[in-house]
Design a protein around this motif. Structure first.
Motif, short mmCIF file in Angstrom:
data_model
loop_
_atom_site.label_atom_id
_atom_site.label_comp_id
_atom_site.label_asym_id
_atom_site.label_seq_id
_atom_site.Cartn_x
_atom_site.Cartn_y
_atom_site.Cartn_z
N ALA A 61 5.55 2.15 -6.47
CA ALA A 61 6.27 1.55 -7.59
C ALA A 61 5.66 0.22 -8.00
CB ALA A 61 7.74 1.35 -7.22
N LEU A 62 5.27 -0.59 -7.02
CA LEU A 62 4.65 -1.88 -7.31
C LEU A 62 3.28 -1.71 -7.97
CD1 LEU A 62 5.63 -3.65 -3.98
CD2 LEU A 62 6.35 -4.39 -6.27
N ILE A 63 2.52 -0.73 -7.50
CA ILE A 63 1.20 -0.47 -8.09
C ILE A 63 1.35 0.03 -9.53
CG2 ILE A 63 -0.81 1.05 -7.96
CD1 ILE A 63 -0.49 0.83 -4.84
N ASP A 64 2.29 0.94 -9.74
CA ASP A 64 2.49 1.49 -11.09
C ASP A 64 2.92 0.40 -12.07
OD1 ASP A 64 1.85 4.01 -10.22
OD2 ASP A 64 3.93 4.69 -10.02
N ARG A 65 3.77 -0.48 -11.63
CA ARG A 65 4.34 -1.48 -12.56
C ARG A 65 3.44 -2.69 -12.76
NH1 ARG A 65 10.56 -3.69 -12.39
NH2 ARG A 65 10.35 -5.39 -13.88
N PHE A 66 2.83 -3.19 -11.66
CA PHE A 66 2.12 -4.46 -11.75
C PHE A 66 0.60 -4.34 -11.66
CE2 PHE A 66 6.38 -5.50 -10.17
CZ PHE A 66 6.75 -6.45 -11.11
N LYS A 67 0.10 -3.16 -11.25
CA LYS A 67 -1.33 -2.89 -11.20
C LYS A 67 -2.11 -4.02 -10.49
CE LYS A 67 -1.18 0.07 -15.24
NZ LYS A 67 0.28 0.28 -15.06
N PRO A 68 -1.76 -4.30 -9.25
CA PRO A 68 -2.44 -5.38 -8.52
C PRO A 68 -3.86 -5.00 -8.14
CG PRO A 68 -1.02 -4.17 -7.03
CD PRO A 68 -0.75 -3.62 -8.42
N LYS A 69 -4.69 -6.01 -7.95
CA LYS A 69 -6.03 -5.81 -7.43
C LYS A 69 -6.02 -5.80 -5.91
CE LYS A 69 -10.77 -7.60 -7.69
NZ LYS A 69 -11.65 -8.66 -8.26
N TYR A 70 -5.11 -6.58 -5.33
CA TYR A 70 -5.01 -6.70 -3.88
C TYR A 70 -3.56 -6.51 -3.46
CZ TYR A 70 -9.64 -8.81 -4.16
OH TYR A 70 -10.96 -9.04 -4.41
N PHE A 71 -3.39 -5.87 -2.29
CA PHE A 71 -2.06 -5.61 -1.74
C PHE A 71 -2.11 -6.05 -0.28
CE2 PHE A 71 1.70 -2.75 -2.69
CZ PHE A 71 2.42 -3.07 -1.56
N ILE A 72 -1.27 -7.02 0.09
CA ILE A 72 -1.28 -7.58 1.44
C ILE A 72 0.12 -7.43 2.03
CG2 ILE A 72 -1.73 -9.62 2.85
CD1 ILE A 72 -3.42 -10.70 0.48
N HIS A 73 0.18 -6.87 3.24
CA HIS A 73 1.46 -6.66 3.92
C HIS A 73 1.52 -7.58 5.14
CE1 HIS A 73 5.12 -4.60 4.87
NE2 HIS A 73 4.67 -4.16 6.03
N CYS A 74 2.60 -8.33 5.27
CA CYS A 74 2.74 -9.33 6.34
C CYS A 74 3.97 -9.03 7.17
CB CYS A 74 2.88 -10.72 5.74
SG CYS A 74 1.44 -11.28 4.83
N GLY A 75 3.94 -9.53 8.41
CA GLY A 75 5.15 -9.39 9.20
C GLY A 75 4.92 -9.35 10.69
N SER A 76 5.80 -8.64 11.37
CA SER A 76 5.82 -8.61 12.83
C SER A 76 5.50 -7.21 13.34
CB SER A 76 7.18 -9.06 13.35
OG SER A 76 8.21 -8.30 12.75
N ALA A 77 5.14 -7.15 14.63
CA ALA A 77 4.75 -5.88 15.22
C ALA A 77 4.94 -5.95 16.74
CB ALA A 77 3.30 -5.54 14.88
N GLY A 78 4.85 -4.79 17.37
CA GLY A 78 4.91 -4.71 18.83
C GLY A 78 3.54 -4.47 19.41
N ALA A 79 3.28 -5.05 20.56
CA ALA A 79 1.98 -4.90 21.21
C ALA A 79 1.82 -3.49 21.78
CB ALA A 79 1.83 -5.93 22.33
N ILE A 80 0.64 -2.90 21.56
CA ILE A 80 0.28 -1.62 22.16
C ILE A 80 -0.85 -1.81 23.15
CG2 ILE A 80 -0.70 0.67 21.69
CD1 ILE A 80 2.25 0.44 21.02
N ASN A 81 -1.87 -2.53 22.73
CA ASN A 81 -2.92 -2.96 23.66
C ASN A 81 -2.30 -3.96 24.64
OD1 ASN A 81 -5.11 -4.13 24.98
ND2 ASN A 81 -6.34 -4.31 23.14
N LYS A 82 -2.43 -3.70 25.93
CA LYS A 82 -1.79 -4.55 26.94
C LYS A 82 -2.36 -5.97 26.95
CE LYS A 82 -0.33 -0.84 30.01
NZ LYS A 82 -0.41 -0.26 31.38
#
Length: 217
Positions: A61-82
């Motif tokens: 929806a964001l791509i269709d409406r705003f047609k960005p050149k770059y898309f960056i996703h930020c946030g938190s995650a859980g460790a998988i590599n010990k």
């Protein structure tokens, strides 16, 4: 335009604090967005991308409406590599869905934008690069953690990055996800998240904001 997204509001605060001037407030698919400038870059901030389905839906929806050149996703995650510890910041180089059977030949791996990775590293070089695995499951057991690491060699796990990466790849949009480790993906992870999330969650988007202050994308 650069779109910056997150799951939770706390995870996008680091970028929101640097958004000046604000040019527009609006709503897309019932999620609030804010459009403005960071440095000389036009930026759109959106949060509320929860799980693979919502993340893919919102990304398209964001791509269709705003047609960005770059898309960056930020946030938190859980460790998988010990080797990954609470507070480590991971920039995804590749994205894969860990809840799709790896016996299937059509499992795809999606690559991050070289430009975005280089710009992020220029700002913050105390960073880990590697695979981010996504799935619609909360990982909180050693057995599941080891399985995902064995099958994907991922640094961290989340519920969103790979879905967004897939949509961006299909639309030829430069994508990258920057995540901070807030739990160890083991028993007791919910307690770790409650203890660490609010304190650590804004850091990835703050790094992106600093990158946009310095670089024109």
């Amino acid at each position: 335009m650069i779109v910056i997204t997150s799951v939770l509001r706390d995870e996008i605060l680091g970028a929101f604090r640097e958004l000046l001037p604000v040019l527009e407030n609006g709503e897309i698919l019932k999620r609030p967005y804010v459009r403005g400038l960071i440095g000389v870059n036009e930026v759109l901030l959106v949060y509320g991308l929860i799980g693979k389905v919502e993340s893919a839906m919102m990304a398209q929806a964001l791509i269709d409406r705003f047609k960005p050149k770059y898309f960056i996703h930020c946030g938190s995650a859980g460790a998988i590599n010990k080797e990954r510890k609470i507070g480590d910041i991971v920039c995804g180089t590749e994205y894969i869905e860990h809840d799709i059977s790896f016996r299937e030949k059509n499992v795809r791996i999606f690559k991050a934008s070289d430009v975005l990775m280089e710009r992020i590293y220029d700002i913050f070089n105390d960073i880990k690069f590697g695979v981010i695995a996504s799935g619609d499951v909360f990982v909180d057991s050693e057995e599941e953690k080891e399985r995902i690491y064995r099958e994907t060699n991922a640094e961290v796990v989340d519920m969103d990055s790979a879905a967004i990466a897939k949509v961006c790849a299909e639309n030829d949009i430069n994508f990258c996800a920057l995540k901070i480790v807030v739990d160890s993906s083991m028993e007791g992870s919910e307690i770790e998240i409650k203890r660490n999330l609010k304190r650590l969650a804004p850091f990835p988007s703050a790094i992106i904001a600093e990158m946009l202050e310095k670089h024109l994308l």
